[in-house]
Structures are given as structure tokens and as C-alpha cells.
Design a protein around this motif. Sequence first.
Motif, PDB file in Angstrom:
ATOM      1  N   GLN A 101       6.240   1.130 -14.973  1.00 22.39           N
ATOM      2  CA  GLN A 101       5.707  -0.064 -14.304  1.00 22.39           C
ATOM      3  C   GLN A 101       6.781  -0.777 -13.489  1.00 22.39           C
ATOM      4  N   LYS A 102       8.004  -0.766 -13.971  1.00 21.51           N
ATOM      5  CA  LYS A 102       9.106  -1.338 -13.194  1.00 21.51           C
ATOM      6  C   LYS A 102       9.316  -0.542 -11.910  1.00 21.51           C
ATOM      7  N   GLY A 103       9.196   0.782 -12.012  1.00 23.72           N
ATOM      8  CA  GLY A 103       9.334   1.628 -10.832  1.00 23.72           C
ATOM      9  C   GLY A 103       8.232   1.370  -9.820  1.00 23.72           C
ATOM     10  N   LEU A 104       6.990   1.199 -10.298  1.00 27.58           N
ATOM     11  CA  LEU A 104       5.890   0.873  -9.399  1.00 27.58           C
ATOM     12  C   LEU A 104       6.161  -0.427  -8.648  1.00 27.58           C
ATOM     13  N   GLN A 105       6.696  -1.414  -9.358  1.00 26.03           N
ATOM     14  CA  GLN A 105       6.986  -2.695  -8.718  1.00 26.03           C
ATOM     15  C   GLN A 105       8.066  -2.539  -7.656  1.00 26.03           C
ATOM     16  N   THR A 106       9.065  -1.712  -7.939  1.00 24.86           N
ATOM     17  CA  THR A 106      10.114  -1.454  -6.945  1.00 24.86           C
ATOM     18  C   THR A 106       9.513  -0.824  -5.694  1.00 24.86           C
ATOM     19  N   ALA A 107       8.599   0.119  -5.878  1.00 27.32           N
ATOM     20  CA  ALA A 107       7.944   0.768  -4.742  1.00 27.32           C
ATOM     21  C   ALA A 107       7.127  -0.239  -3.942  1.00 27.32           C
ATOM     22  N   LYS A 108       6.452  -1.152  -4.621  1.00 27.26           N
ATOM     23  CA  LYS A 108       5.649  -2.165  -3.929  1.00 27.26           C
ATOM     24  C   LYS A 108       6.523  -3.106  -3.115  1.00 27.26           C
ATOM     25  N   ASP A 109       7.701  -3.418  -3.638  1.00 26.54           N
ATOM     26  CA  ASP A 109       8.572  -4.400  -2.999  1.00 26.54           C
ATOM     27  C   ASP A 109       9.409  -3.821  -1.869  1.00 26.54           C
ATOM     28  N   SER A 110       9.524  -2.482  -1.812  1.00 28.51           N
ATOM     29  CA  SER A 110      10.412  -1.860  -0.835  1.00 28.51           C
ATOM     30  C   SER A 110       9.625  -1.111   0.237  1.00 28.51           C
ATOM     31  N   ASP A 111      10.073  -1.226   1.463  1.00 32.48           N
ATOM     32  CA  ASP A 111       9.440  -0.501   2.563  1.00 32.48           C
ATOM     33  C   ASP A 111      10.125   0.830   2.859  1.00 32.48           C
ATOM     34  N   ALA A 112      11.251   1.096   2.212  1.00 27.49           N
ATOM     35  CA  ALA A 112      11.997   2.326   2.491  1.00 27.49           C
ATOM     36  C   ALA A 112      12.391   2.985   1.175  1.00 27.49           C
ATOM     37  N   LYS A 151      -3.433   6.628 -12.030  1.00 23.28           N
ATOM     38  CA  LYS A 151      -4.371   5.523 -12.256  1.00 23.28           C
ATOM     39  C   LYS A 151      -3.608   4.198 -12.278  1.00 23.28           C
ATOM     40  N   LEU A 152      -2.467   4.179 -12.947  1.00 18.84           N
ATOM     41  CA  LEU A 152      -1.634   2.972 -12.966  1.00 18.84           C
ATOM     42  C   LEU A 152      -1.142   2.631 -11.567  1.00 18.84           C
ATOM     43  N   ALA A 153      -0.768   3.660 -10.803  1.00 17.40           N
ATOM     44  CA  ALA A 153      -0.274   3.423  -9.442  1.00 17.40           C
ATOM     45  C   ALA A 153      -1.376   2.848  -8.554  1.00 17.40           C
ATOM     46  N   PHE A 154      -2.572   3.419  -8.642  1.00 15.86           N
ATOM     47  CA  PHE A 154      -3.688   2.913  -7.843  1.00 15.86           C
ATOM     48  C   PHE A 154      -4.033   1.478  -8.233  1.00 15.86           C
ATOM     49  N   GLN A 155      -4.037   1.200  -9.519  1.00 16.43           N
ATOM     50  CA  GLN A 155      -4.355  -0.147  -9.980  1.00 16.43           C
ATOM     51  C   GLN A 155      -3.334  -1.156  -9.481  1.00 16.43           C
ATOM     52  N   SER A 156      -2.071  -0.750  -9.384  1.00 16.53           N
ATOM     53  CA  SER A 156      -1.040  -1.674  -8.910  1.00 16.53           C
ATOM     54  C   SER A 156      -1.240  -2.049  -7.442  1.00 16.53           C
ATOM     55  N   PHE A 157      -1.982  -1.191  -6.715  1.00 15.68           N
ATOM     56  CA  PHE A 157      -2.306  -1.496  -5.318  1.00 15.68           C
ATOM     57  C   PHE A 157      -3.781  -1.909  -5.164  1.00 15.68           C
ATOM     58  N   ILE A 211       6.075   7.832  -7.277  1.00 20.26           N
ATOM     59  CA  ILE A 211       4.613   7.854  -7.210  1.00 20.26           C
ATOM     60  C   ILE A 211       4.090   6.602  -6.516  1.00 20.26           C
ATOM     61  N   GLY A 212       4.686   5.471  -6.829  1.00 24.66           N
ATOM     62  CA  GLY A 212       4.285   4.237  -6.169  1.00 24.66           C
ATOM     63  C   GLY A 212       4.502   4.302  -4.672  1.00 24.66           C
ATOM     64  N   ASN A 213       5.633   4.883  -4.263  1.00 25.88           N
ATOM     65  CA  ASN A 213       5.905   5.033  -2.834  1.00 25.88           C
ATOM     66  C   ASN A 213       4.923   5.991  -2.173  1.00 25.88           C
TER      67      ASN A 213
END
Length: 305
Positions: free
Chosen positions: A200-211, A272-278, A242-244
Motif C-alpha cells: 500500500q505504501k508503494g501504491l501511494q508512491t506511484a500515485k504521488d509520482s509522475d515518473a 484489485k488493491l491497485a484499481f481501488q486506489s485509483f 503495479i501502481g505505476n
Amino acid sequence: MNTYIAIDWGSTNLRGYFIENNTVINTYSSEKGVKNIVDKLEYTTILSIIIKTFSASENTPILLSGMVGGAAGWVDTAYVTCPFSINNTSKNIINIEQDIINNPVYMYPGLCIKNKEDDTYGVMRGEEIQLIGALKKEAYDLLILPGTHSKWVHVVNNDSIPIIDSFSTVMTGELYEVLLHNSLLGMVEDKKIFSLKGFQKGLQTAKDSDAIIASLFSTRAKLLLGGIDKTEVPAYLSGTLIGNEVKSQLAQITSDQKIGVVASKHLSELYKLAFQSFNLNNVNFLDVQEVTIQGYNTIAHDFTR
């Protein structure tokens, strides 16, 4: 084909199915993937072992798919160019001429996109079986096949006949393996521990970063500076990648699309977690083995129609 052997022959391993009247009677697995075969004579040797294991007769046809039909495989088969209709799928079957085993051997080619005008190219081998199976069961606008080379496949439904129009590939799985096992980012003792918190921390990093390139090193920095525990590293890296992947494909998704994901139970849970985060919650998850068998059965049924 009412009774036949289907073999999903990939780069690192293979899985065979003995199928009778659409039902899997027996299975066979081996690590003798394409990358682990030195002499091409091994292919017929392995097929002979599988035939014997299944106690199959000489008349039992064998249907191969995957990297066995690639440039580094047994027989280099041409790709079928998209758009690809799943109506009469058997027309693409290739008869493999060989004189070592008596069973008839067929191969299903992969799919490609080739557009020189806008410099768009893509290839897949093996995943087309899953796509055929998924689309035979239900109509989808977008199918996602997570894995070593994740596929995002766009489908057009023309007069109730699904047509695979285009697809893109994201090297999420391969990049994860390379970074975890061959880079500074994966310098932890136990690489098999999965931490939901880390993911979940990794997903948040992907959401916060554009690169993605700029955010990957946070895996190492956070470990050294106390942002994550060493037990969270593999999952954190997985969540970031996965988030990226999901974030990079959001522009291709519209609210009215029917989306399906074909994956193992573990990967389904992660995506499923990745999709839910978006905030994407209208996604169906399909069992990869079930749709693979459905795909083989669709081709076999068309072949004998």
C-alpha cells in the motif's frame, strides 16, 4: 477435437492439459521452458513423455501455444496481425510437420500490432489463448493480463463478435524481478515476504509520482532512513510498479467500459488493491486457468466444426 492435449509452453516452464469433452482429465508441468532447451530434438522428447504420462493414443492431437512458436522456440510461426476476430479461431492453426512422434501436432500463433505510420508495434504469444477464452465467456471492452509482460487489450464488439483491436505491453513483472534480484533496491535477505502495508505504501508512491524512474530509488532511500521496514521492501517495490502500470493506463479507460482482469488469485488481489486506489471498482476478475482452458476448447471446437 473432443480429446486432445493442450500445452502452454512458455519461456521458463510449460503446463500440459489432457482434455476430454471440454474437461481437464490430467495435467503435466515442467520447468523445461523454451529458455531451458538446448537442442530442438528435446521438444519431441518432451512431447513423447507427456503423451506417455497421459496414456494418450497416437491419434490424440496436440495443440501448442506460447513461446514454443517464437523465434527462440521449436518452430518460428508468424504472428496474426490485429484486428483479430475470435470468430472461427481455428483458421489460424498451424500444422507442424515432424516425423518423430505419430500424434498430429498443431501450433497456435501469437498476435501482433504493426503500424508503421505511427510507429506502433507489439507482440504476444500465449496470452491470445486467454483472450479467446475470456471473450468466449463474456464481452469486454478492455482485458488486462498481468504478468511478466502485462497486456492491456482493447476489444471492439462488432455485431456481437469480439474483435481484439489493439494492445499495449507493460514490463511490470520482469522489471520487478530484475530490480528485486539484481539491483541495489532488492538488497534484503528475505525476498519472499509479502507485506500488505508495504504494498500500500508503494501504491501511494506511484500515485504521488509522475515518473517511475524518479520514484524507484525511494525503495532504497526509505529503507535506509526508516520510511519502510526491510520486510516491506519486496511488496513496496511491487506496489510502486503495479501502481505505476495502472496509473499509466488510466487515460485509456472510460467509465462506461467493461473491464476484465485475467490473473492468478495472488495477482488478482494485488491488482484489485491497485484499481481501488485509483477509484476503479467496476472491474471483473477472471481465473487464469479457467479462461485458458476455455480458450483451448474454443479453438478445438472450431477446428472440428
